[in-house]
Design a protein around this motif. Structure first.
Motif, mmCIF file in Angstrom:
data_model
loop_
_atom_site.group_PDB
_atom_site.id
_atom_site.type_symbol
_atom_site.label_atom_id
_atom_site.label_comp_id
_atom_site.label_asym_id
_atom_site.label_seq_id
_atom_site.Cartn_x
_atom_site.Cartn_y
_atom_site.Cartn_z
ATOM 1 N N LEU A 1 0.783 3.957 -3.210
ATOM 2 C CA LEU A 1 0.596 5.753 -2.699
ATOM 3 C C LEU A 1 1.520 6.383 -3.389
ATOM 4 O O LEU A 1 1.575 7.395 -4.030
ATOM 5 N N PHE B 1 -3.980 10.780 -9.709
ATOM 6 C CA PHE B 1 -4.071 10.411 -7.971
ATOM 7 C C PHE B 1 -5.480 10.471 -7.427
ATOM 8 O O PHE B 1 -5.717 9.428 -6.630
ATOM 9 N N LEU C 1 -7.382 7.817 -5.362
ATOM 10 C CA LEU C 1 -8.061 7.790 -4.151
ATOM 11 C C LEU C 1 -9.726 7.754 -4.095
ATOM 12 O O LEU C 1 -10.108 6.883 -3.171
ATOM 13 N N TRP D 1 1.035 -1.269 -0.048
ATOM 14 C CA TRP D 1 0.060 -0.095 0.045
ATOM 15 C C TRP D 1 0.702 1.340 -0.069
ATOM 16 O O TRP D 1 0.467 2.188 -0.551
ATOM 17 N N LEU E 1 -10.118 8.563 3.132
ATOM 18 C CA LEU E 1 -9.835 8.815 1.796
ATOM 19 C C LEU E 1 -10.635 9.614 1.004
ATOM 20 O O LEU E 1 -10.004 10.425 0.091
ATOM 21 N N CYS F 1 -9.486 12.836 1.787
ATOM 22 C CA CYS F 1 -8.095 13.198 0.976
ATOM 23 C C CYS F 1 -8.453 13.625 -0.393
ATOM 24 O O CYS F 1 -7.908 14.685 -1.181
ATOM 25 N N ILE G 1 -2.460 -1.555 -3.898
ATOM 26 C CA ILE G 1 -3.304 -1.025 -2.486
ATOM 27 C C ILE G 1 -4.112 -2.180 -2.398
ATOM 28 O O ILE G 1 -4.341 -2.495 -1.289
#
Length: 287
Positions: free
Chosen positions: A56, A158, A162, A52, A137, A140, A105
């Protein structure tokens, strides 16, 4: 092979396609195969329980490249698809970075979810962690969309990573909670015919009161087991049914009620085929 088969079938039938999705020649089957190969190489050299972190890092580094170079402009606005293979399939090729990040992930999440648990409290803790993880998440994601850029499936940026992982965690927590309710209903009512994909284990002894024959009969009633038996076939059948639906129905001019009926029939046929194969004990493999 599946990627080439889809490419040939689409070109031969003149099936509608959007080149901005994956490109002129690329399709999701090529993405699946390439991601599997790349991830397998990484898993060979790095421990799976730290995937994971690598996922990321890959996602954030890819986003940095998108922002720091002209790659984002190239993917989104360059329409010169006849120049070479890269220009023709830029969405499918460059989005591999995002999909590899999602896969890595997912490996970590799978290892956590599939750990054997002997107490209901342990399952509830796991579901709570998944739900809290999805909330973090989503938070984020909100920050990234405001400060960086919106979710883009074309580039698999990205925020897309997410969003995908957050939704997956949320759905896993909801489905797991539903399974816990089914398991609780089975235990309290004594009706072992209630299907549930969860099992509780005790170390050193089999805590299940059912015999192996009864256990097998119960698993035959569980639709999750049916899909797990033929996962790839379920995915392929869904793709074929999607193509058949688009060929037979003018989906753009359908009313909302008719669209819902088509979707229900579509899912019913897909699920029915998987369930019948499961009841017959048939496992279809292409490798």
């Amino acid at each position: 092979a599946l990627g080439f088969a889809r490419f040939v079938s689409v070109k031969m039938t003149n099936y509608q396609e959007h080149v901005t999705e994956y490109g002129v020649h690329w399709n999701f089957f090529f993405t699946l195969a390439t991601v599997r190969v790349l991830a397998s190489v990484l898993l060979t050299f790095l421990p799976a329980r730290q995937m994971w972190i690598l996922g990321l890092v890959i996602g954030m580094f890819y986003q940095f490249i998108l922002e720091a170079t002209e790659l984002k402009v190239f993917i989104m606005h360059n329409n010169d698809r006849e120049k070479d293979f890269l220009h023709a399939n830029k969405e499918g090729i460059f989005s591999l970075a995002g999909y590899v990040a999602i896969y890595l992930i997912g490996v970590q999440i799978g290892l956590y979810v599939m750990q054997p648990r002997s107490r209901v409290s342990e399952w509830l803790t796991m579901l709570l962690n998944l739900f809290l993880g999805s909330l973090v998440l989503f938070g984020c994601l909100h920050i990234c969309q405001n400060l960086v850029e919106p979710v883009s499936r074309r580039s698999a940026n990205f925020p897309f990573v997410l969003w995908t992982v957050a939704q997956s965690l949320y759905f896993l927590s909801c489905l797991g909670l539903a399974d816990m309710v089914l398991l609780f209903s089975k235990r309290t009512s004594g009706c072992h015919a209630i299907p549930s994909s969860l099992n509780l284990y005790k170390k050193g002894a089999d805590s299940d009161e059912l015999s192996s024959k009864e256990r097998g009969e119960t698993e035959r009633l569980c639709f999750i087991q049916a899909v797990s038996r033929n996962q790839l076939l379920f995915f392929l059948l869904a793709n074929l049914m999607t193509g058949l639906t688009n060929s037979l129905v003018d989906t753009l001019s359908c009313s909302s009620s008719f669209s819902v009926c088509v979707l229900l029939l579509y899912m019913f046929i897909n699920c029915l085929v998987m369930y019948v194969l499961h009841l017959c004990g048939i496992t279809v493999k292409f490798w």
